[in-house]
Design a protein around this motif. Structure first.
Motif, PDB file in Angstrom:
ATOM      1  N   ALA A  20       0.830  -1.216   0.000  1.00 23.49           N
ATOM      2  CA  ALA A  20       0.000   0.000   0.000  1.00 23.49           C
ATOM      3  C   ALA A  20       0.859   1.258   0.000  1.00 23.49           C
ATOM      4  O   ALA A  20       1.894   1.323   0.677  1.00 23.49           O
ATOM      5  CB  ALA A  20      -0.930  -0.001   1.210  1.00 23.49           C
ATOM      6  N   PRO A  21       0.450   2.281  -0.753  1.00 24.82           N
ATOM      7  CA  PRO A  21       1.201   3.543  -0.792  1.00 24.82           C
ATOM      8  C   PRO A  21       1.251   4.196   0.591  1.00 24.82           C
ATOM      9  O   PRO A  21       0.269   4.134   1.353  1.00 24.82           O
ATOM     10  CB  PRO A  21       0.393   4.407  -1.770  1.00 24.82           C
ATOM     11  N   PRO A  22       2.379   4.821   0.942  1.00 25.28           N
ATOM     12  CA  PRO A  22       2.517   5.453   2.264  1.00 25.28           C
ATOM     13  C   PRO A  22       1.417   6.465   2.587  1.00 25.28           C
ATOM     14  O   PRO A  22       0.962   6.537   3.727  1.00 25.28           O
ATOM     15  CB  PRO A  22       3.889   6.129   2.193  1.00 25.28           C
ATOM     16  N   HIS A  23       0.969   7.249   1.585  1.00 23.84           N
ATOM     17  CA  HIS A  23      -0.059   8.254   1.874  1.00 23.84           C
ATOM     18  C   HIS A  23      -1.399   7.601   2.235  1.00 23.84           C
ATOM     19  O   HIS A  23      -2.166   8.148   3.025  1.00 23.84           O
ATOM     20  CB  HIS A  23      -0.218   9.233   0.696  1.00 23.84           C
ATOM     21  N   VAL A  24      -1.682   6.412   1.685  1.00 22.44           N
ATOM     22  CA  VAL A  24      -2.904   5.692   2.047  1.00 22.44           C
ATOM     23  C   VAL A  24      -2.796   5.191   3.482  1.00 22.44           C
ATOM     24  O   VAL A  24      -3.730   5.325   4.279  1.00 22.44           O
ATOM     25  CB  VAL A  24      -3.167   4.522   1.075  1.00 22.44           C
ATOM     26  N   GLY A  73      -4.607   5.848   9.191  1.00 23.51           N
ATOM     27  CA  GLY A  73      -4.168   5.836  10.570  1.00 23.51           C
ATOM     28  C   GLY A  73      -3.238   4.707  10.960  1.00 23.51           C
ATOM     29  O   GLY A  73      -3.096   4.397  12.142  1.00 23.51           O
ATOM     30  N   VAL A  74      -2.590   4.061   9.965  1.00 21.81           N
ATOM     31  CA  VAL A  74      -1.602   3.034  10.299  1.00 21.81           C
ATOM     32  C   VAL A  74      -0.362   3.754  10.801  1.00 21.81           C
ATOM     33  O   VAL A  74       0.250   4.549  10.097  1.00 21.81           O
ATOM     34  CB  VAL A  74      -1.267   2.162   9.065  1.00 21.81           C
ATOM     35  N   ARG A  75      -0.001   3.488  12.043  1.00 22.46           N
ATOM     36  CA  ARG A  75       1.064   4.249  12.689  1.00 22.46           C
ATOM     37  C   ARG A  75       2.444   3.648  12.423  1.00 22.46           C
ATOM     38  O   ARG A  75       2.571   2.474  12.092  1.00 22.46           O
ATOM     39  CB  ARG A  75       0.817   4.343  14.193  1.00 22.46           C
TER      40      ARG A  75
END
Length: 198
Positions: free
Chosen positions: A52-56, A61-63
């Motif tokens: 998954a792309p970092p901005h997604v 809210g994936v920390r």
């Protein structure tokens, strides 16, 4: 108006809060994103989450992992276990309300809903019996705005009214259904008239 994350936050978390590594809303949102991107299996969902792309990831809210310079991602097994335990009757209306919110923003309220039941191909209960759902979909877009599991010891007729009650505003909306629902035992509400056969 709440977006997808706000609607998913209405779904109760079935896990014991002690030791939870991944926020329920984040896992559900990532699974939804994976399916919207074309994932058709839980394995494919897990693979999409891994890439998954970092901005997604940040948006849902994936920390960041406090020990490593990367985000702690839910594994496919975590997603599988959580989806198996989630309350489907709470998840369905949450997703349906999100779809309805999006539809209302772009096209206004629906003018007509079709209510119909279908048995799911390839899905079965623990006892081997097929799962049957009653759904209400928007006539114009074909979007399923809400659906309910028709339990084995009941039928579509008893689920008709509870299904419509999950939709917040039916004033002026034409509701169509098959002939099964055109009988005296099918209840009506003040905001929806007797179903029309189609």
């Amino acid at each position: 108006m709440p977006g997808l994350l706000g609607r998913l936050a209405q779904v109760p978390d079935p896990r014991d809060p002690r030791g939870v590594r991944h926020c329920l809303v984040g896992v559900l949102a990532l699974a939804a994103c994976a399916v919207l991107a074309g994932a058709t299996s839980l394995l494919a969902v897990g693979e999409w989450i891994t890439d998954a792309p970092p901005h997604v990831l940040e948006h849902v809210g994936v920390r960041l992992d406090p020990l490593l310079p990367k985000r702690a991602l839910p594994a496919e097994t975590t997603v599988r276990r959580l989806l198996a335990r989630i309350d489907g009757d709470a998840l369905d209306p949450a997703v349906g309300r999100w779809l309805s919110d999006r539809r209302n923003q772009t096209q206004g309220r629906p003018s007509g809903l079709a209510v119909d039941g279908k048995s799911l191909r390839g899905a079965a209960r623990a006892n081997g019996h097929r799962i049957h759902l009653l759904a209400a979909l928007d006539h114009t877009t074909g979007l399923v705005l809400t659906q309910l599991d028709v339990a084995e010891k009941t039928n579509e007729i008893t689920c008709f009214q509870p299904l419509l009650e999950t939709i917040t505003d039916l004033a002026g909306v034409v509701v169509t259904s098959d002939a099964m629902h055109t009988n005296a035992s099918t209840p009506t509400t003040s905001s929806a008239t007797k179903p029309t056969t189609s």
